[in-house]
Write an enzyme that holds these catalytic residues in place. Sequence first.
Site, PDB file in Angstrom:
ATOM      1  N   HIS A   1       0.846  -1.205   0.000  1.00  0.00           N
ATOM      2  CA  HIS A   1       0.000   0.000   0.000  1.00  0.00           C
ATOM      3  C   HIS A   1       0.883   1.258   0.000  1.00  0.00           C
ATOM      4  O   HIS A   1       0.636   2.208  -0.732  1.00  0.00           O
ATOM      5  CB  HIS A   1      -0.873   0.058   1.264  1.00  0.00           C
ATOM      6  CG  HIS A   1      -1.916  -1.009   1.376  1.00  0.00           C
ATOM      7  ND1 HIS A   1      -2.016  -1.840   2.461  1.00  0.00           N
ATOM      8  CD2 HIS A   1      -2.924  -1.368   0.546  1.00  0.00           C
ATOM      9  CE1 HIS A   1      -3.038  -2.667   2.296  1.00  0.00           C
ATOM     10  NE2 HIS A   1      -3.606  -2.406   1.141  1.00  0.00           N
TER      11      HIS A   1
ATOM     12  N   LYS B   1     -16.042  -7.290   4.870  1.00  0.00           N
ATOM     13  CA  LYS B   1     -15.405  -8.309   5.713  1.00  0.00           C
ATOM     14  C   LYS B   1     -15.013  -7.640   7.038  1.00  0.00           C
ATOM     15  O   LYS B   1     -14.344  -6.602   7.021  1.00  0.00           O
ATOM     16  CB  LYS B   1     -14.136  -8.810   4.994  1.00  0.00           C
ATOM     17  CG  LYS B   1     -13.932 -10.311   5.131  1.00  0.00           C
ATOM     18  CD  LYS B   1     -12.796 -10.807   4.271  1.00  0.00           C
ATOM     19  CE  LYS B   1     -11.498 -10.708   5.032  1.00  0.00           C
ATOM     20  NZ  LYS B   1     -10.313 -10.981   4.238  1.00  0.00           N
TER      21      LYS B   1
ATOM     22  N   ARG C   1      -1.591  -5.710  -8.094  1.00  0.00           N
ATOM     23  CA  ARG C   1      -0.451  -6.583  -7.826  1.00  0.00           C
ATOM     24  C   ARG C   1      -0.312  -7.569  -8.980  1.00  0.00           C
ATOM     25  O   ARG C   1       0.460  -7.383  -9.889  1.00  0.00           O
ATOM     26  CB  ARG C   1      -0.652  -7.338  -6.502  1.00  0.00           C
ATOM     27  CG  ARG C   1      -0.584  -6.431  -5.284  1.00  0.00           C
ATOM     28  CD  ARG C   1      -1.066  -7.121  -4.052  1.00  0.00           C
ATOM     29  NE  ARG C   1      -2.443  -7.584  -4.211  1.00  0.00           N
ATOM     30  CZ  ARG C   1      -3.176  -8.108  -3.247  1.00  0.00           C
ATOM     31  NH1 ARG C   1      -2.661  -8.288  -2.053  1.00  0.00           N
ATOM     32  NH2 ARG C   1      -4.412  -8.478  -3.466  1.00  0.00           N
TER      33      ARG C   1
ATOM     34  N   SER D   1      -2.650  -7.987   3.249  1.00  0.00           N
ATOM     35  CA  SER D   1      -2.871  -7.714   4.674  1.00  0.00           C
ATOM     36  C   SER D   1      -3.232  -8.997   5.412  1.00  0.00           C
ATOM     37  O   SER D   1      -2.817  -9.202   6.559  1.00  0.00           O
ATOM     38  CB  SER D   1      -4.006  -6.704   4.846  1.00  0.00           C
ATOM     39  OG  SER D   1      -3.656  -5.476   4.278  1.00  0.00           O
TER      40      SER D   1
END
Length: 159
Positions: free
Chosen positions: A17, A41, A90, A128
């Site tokens: 990030h 989530k 990514r 993460s």
Amino acid sequence: MKIAVYPGSFDPVTNGHLDVIERAARLFDRVIIAVIKNPEKTPRFSFQERMAMLKDSVIHCDNVEIGNFDGLLVEYLRKKKARSIVRGLRAVSDFDYEFQMALTNRRLAPEIETVFLMTDYRYSYLSSSFVKQIARLGGDISGLVPKAVAKHLKKNLTR
Ligand code: PNS
């Protein structure tokens, strides 16, 4: 003035990030990192904690600030008079979801453009979720997250 919003759950912010934030800060006059308060989530960290970790991580970026939002992202951009959404890419696996989200946001707000920035290849595998898992299981997370975040994770996830 070119204002961009970089939205996400940042649960927690990783070096991937941060790499996107630094790239965006070089392209735009002002970058607002928008932390979603209540993501779909359930996050591990409260939005205050997620914001505090971000704040400590971007202290060196003059034109970056931290905000938070609930509700529609495009409404947040309109409120902030921003015209660009920044998202990091990514690997190809990110593409489906990002493509869908960008086109949905375009349908909701045609004046807003999504700008994709590629993370450095060193972070192309980083997430993460894996960072939290490694910290919880006592693994080494240095180099994966900013120093301030590593400290926070060690204190809060290794108990
Ligand atoms: O880091 P994440 O969890 O991939 O970020 C997803 C986020 C927060 C950018 C996305 O879920 C979002 O924008 N939510 C706000 C609700 C919204 O605007 N939905 C319509 C567009 S998909």
